[in-house]
Motif scaffolding. Sequence first.
Motif, mmCIF file in Angstrom:
data_model
loop_
_atom_site.group_PDB
_atom_site.id
_atom_site.type_symbol
_atom_site.label_atom_id
_atom_site.label_comp_id
_atom_site.label_asym_id
_atom_site.label_seq_id
_atom_site.Cartn_x
_atom_site.Cartn_y
_atom_site.Cartn_z
ATOM 1 N N ALA A 76 -12.105 -26.755 -22.786
ATOM 2 C CA ALA A 76 -11.917 -27.019 -21.365
ATOM 3 C C ALA A 76 -10.831 -28.055 -21.116
ATOM 4 O O ALA A 76 -10.431 -28.276 -19.984
ATOM 5 N N CYS A 77 -10.335 -28.684 -22.178
ATOM 6 C CA CYS A 77 -9.449 -29.841 -22.006
ATOM 7 C C CYS A 77 -8.087 -29.434 -21.469
ATOM 8 O O CYS A 77 -7.658 -29.879 -20.425
ATOM 9 N N ASP A 78 -7.385 -28.569 -22.206
ATOM 10 C CA ASP A 78 -6.117 -28.062 -21.708
ATOM 11 C C ASP A 78 -6.514 -26.913 -20.805
ATOM 12 O O ASP A 78 -6.708 -25.807 -21.243
ATOM 13 N N GLY A 82 -2.120 -29.664 -23.796
ATOM 14 C CA GLY A 82 -2.252 -30.899 -23.030
ATOM 15 C C GLY A 82 -3.668 -31.435 -23.179
ATOM 16 O O GLY A 82 -4.625 -30.764 -22.819
ATOM 17 N N HIS A 83 -3.768 -32.628 -23.733
ATOM 18 C CA HIS A 83 -5.106 -33.217 -23.922
ATOM 19 C C HIS A 83 -5.327 -34.267 -22.832
ATOM 20 O O HIS A 83 -4.469 -35.119 -22.606
ATOM 21 N N HIS A 84 -6.475 -34.167 -22.156
ATOM 22 C CA HIS A 84 -6.852 -35.208 -21.196
ATOM 23 C C HIS A 84 -7.435 -36.362 -21.986
ATOM 24 O O HIS A 84 -8.474 -36.212 -22.633
ATOM 25 N N ILE A 85 -6.782 -37.509 -21.980
ATOM 26 C CA ILE A 85 -7.259 -38.659 -22.755
ATOM 27 C C ILE A 85 -8.664 -39.030 -22.262
ATOM 28 O O ILE A 85 -9.568 -39.266 -23.039
ATOM 29 N N HIS A 124 -4.750 -31.183 -34.280
ATOM 30 C CA HIS A 124 -5.107 -32.545 -33.905
ATOM 31 C C HIS A 124 -5.916 -32.605 -32.620
ATOM 32 O O HIS A 124 -6.652 -33.560 -32.395
ATOM 33 N N HIS A 125 -5.783 -31.562 -31.796
ATOM 34 C CA HIS A 125 -6.656 -31.493 -30.621
ATOM 35 C C HIS A 125 -8.103 -31.381 -31.108
ATOM 36 O O HIS A 125 -9.012 -32.023 -30.589
ATOM 37 N N ARG A 126 -8.279 -30.589 -32.161
ATOM 38 C CA ARG A 126 -9.613 -30.437 -32.738
ATOM 39 C C ARG A 126 -10.069 -31.759 -33.357
ATOM 40 O O ARG A 126 -11.230 -32.147 -33.228
ATOM 41 N N VAL A 137 -9.421 -34.714 -32.452
ATOM 42 C CA VAL A 137 -9.811 -35.677 -31.427
ATOM 43 C C VAL A 137 -11.137 -35.283 -30.757
ATOM 44 O O VAL A 137 -11.959 -36.130 -30.452
ATOM 45 N N HIS A 138 -11.329 -33.985 -30.559
ATOM 46 C CA HIS A 138 -12.559 -33.572 -29.860
ATOM 47 C C HIS A 138 -13.747 -33.413 -30.787
ATOM 48 O O HIS A 138 -14.872 -33.711 -30.409
ATOM 49 N N GLU A 139 -13.487 -32.884 -31.982
ATOM 50 C CA GLU A 139 -14.618 -32.466 -32.807
ATOM 51 C C GLU A 139 -14.774 -33.219 -34.116
ATOM 52 O O GLU A 139 -15.770 -33.068 -34.796
#
Length: 444
Positions: free
Chosen positions: A279-281, A332-335, A356-358, A360-362
């Motif tokens: 849901a982030c981007d 796009g990652h929402h900080i 890296h999105h993963r 940060v989230h997981e």
Amino acid sequence: MNIDIPAFLPTPEPVREVERLGDEIAVLSAHLDAATGRLLDLIREFDARGGWNTGFLSCAAWLSWRVGLDRGAARERVRVARALGTLPRLAQALARGELSYAKVRALTRVATPETEERLLAVGKAGTAGHIERVVRGWRRVDRQAEARATARRPAIRALHVYQDEDGMVVIRGRLAPEVGAVLVQALAAARETLYQRARSMDAEDGSAEPPTMAQQQADALARVAETALHHGIDPGAPGERYQVVVHVDAPVLANADPPGQSVLEDGAHVSSETAQRLACDATRVVMRHAPDGRVMEVGARTRTIPPALRRALHHRDRGCRFPGCGLPFGQGHHIRHWARGGPTTLSNLALLCRRHHRAVHEEGYEMDRQQDGELSFRRPDGRLVPEVPPPMAVPRDPVHALRAQHDAHGLPLHARTAMPGWLGERLDVGWAIDVLHPLAASTR
Ligand SMILES: [Zn+2]
Ligand SMILES: [Zn+2]
């Protein structure tokens, strides 16, 4: 006319001086090569034990970040390090300073445990230039043998991708008819897109020579690959064409802790962390459900990063912002996640690649924007991942330290340690390959 010539002309001092300089260069080079041998041992072990797997995409990416090698050189170090794991003789010759890193690098492109001994002899006898030529000839024979093997087994599917001597990548393969049809279709579609853009640009400047069909195909293949990576093989990738519908219980998005439902449209369950990443981007449709199951909100439609903001984000970040990554495209990652009130603004967004999105989230990596606008990243254990690694302590006289270390290991290095045995004869590459390559005889 009589000129007295003394029987022995003493070597003039300036000449001796530059000779000493030359020897010094040769000795230090041997020391550096020996040290490179040790370095590659360390890299091989680090790689095998996954030491780089702390948020980095590969061992090469870690090397590039930690010791400042460019990406190509880092990849090459890792390749050579891995190859030397099965080629002990070449590894030893490098560690003794008898073979330069450049020679070992070339030889590891073709050497196998069976041919290692012969190639080591070539490495010691020839100059770096000779070895380059021998390796090139060797690869030609390898490819011919491979082509013959493929021709004998027509039903077998295969795709060979290898790097040529000039660095270009050569692709050759056999695909099943239906797979080939898909590829041809994809290439045609990519060509059409590229050609349309080229036409509109030509209309502006009208000077460019149109590319040949073969060139267009090459560009089209690049486009197909980029598209595949950019849109991702998994549903977590950006792009309006692939919309993934995620059904989440309302509290899940705001907080990963409470138990709740996150289900993809096809019924696959995902963790609440994954749901937050998807849901982030926000190019996905997120349906939030109230406890009674009714749809509370269709999230993503209203959270989509507008094209202008996305362009600004790409322009500012240029690529993944995770330290040491820099992959040129990302999400796009929402900080601060929008579900927790984070705004879709440039200052609350950062570009991250899929990997890296993963992270940060997981995977527990934390990311914050500091007062000064800089981003900070932390490992799951709370330690900072610095953008640039801290400098290492280096002895005041590194050359002296290196020599002392090699002396202590009983490694006698001198100006002739790495001298080729070559005496100036012409190198007959064809003959050399015939003698050396196990499959060469069958090509004639
Ligand atoms: Zn995110
Ligand atoms: Zn990245």
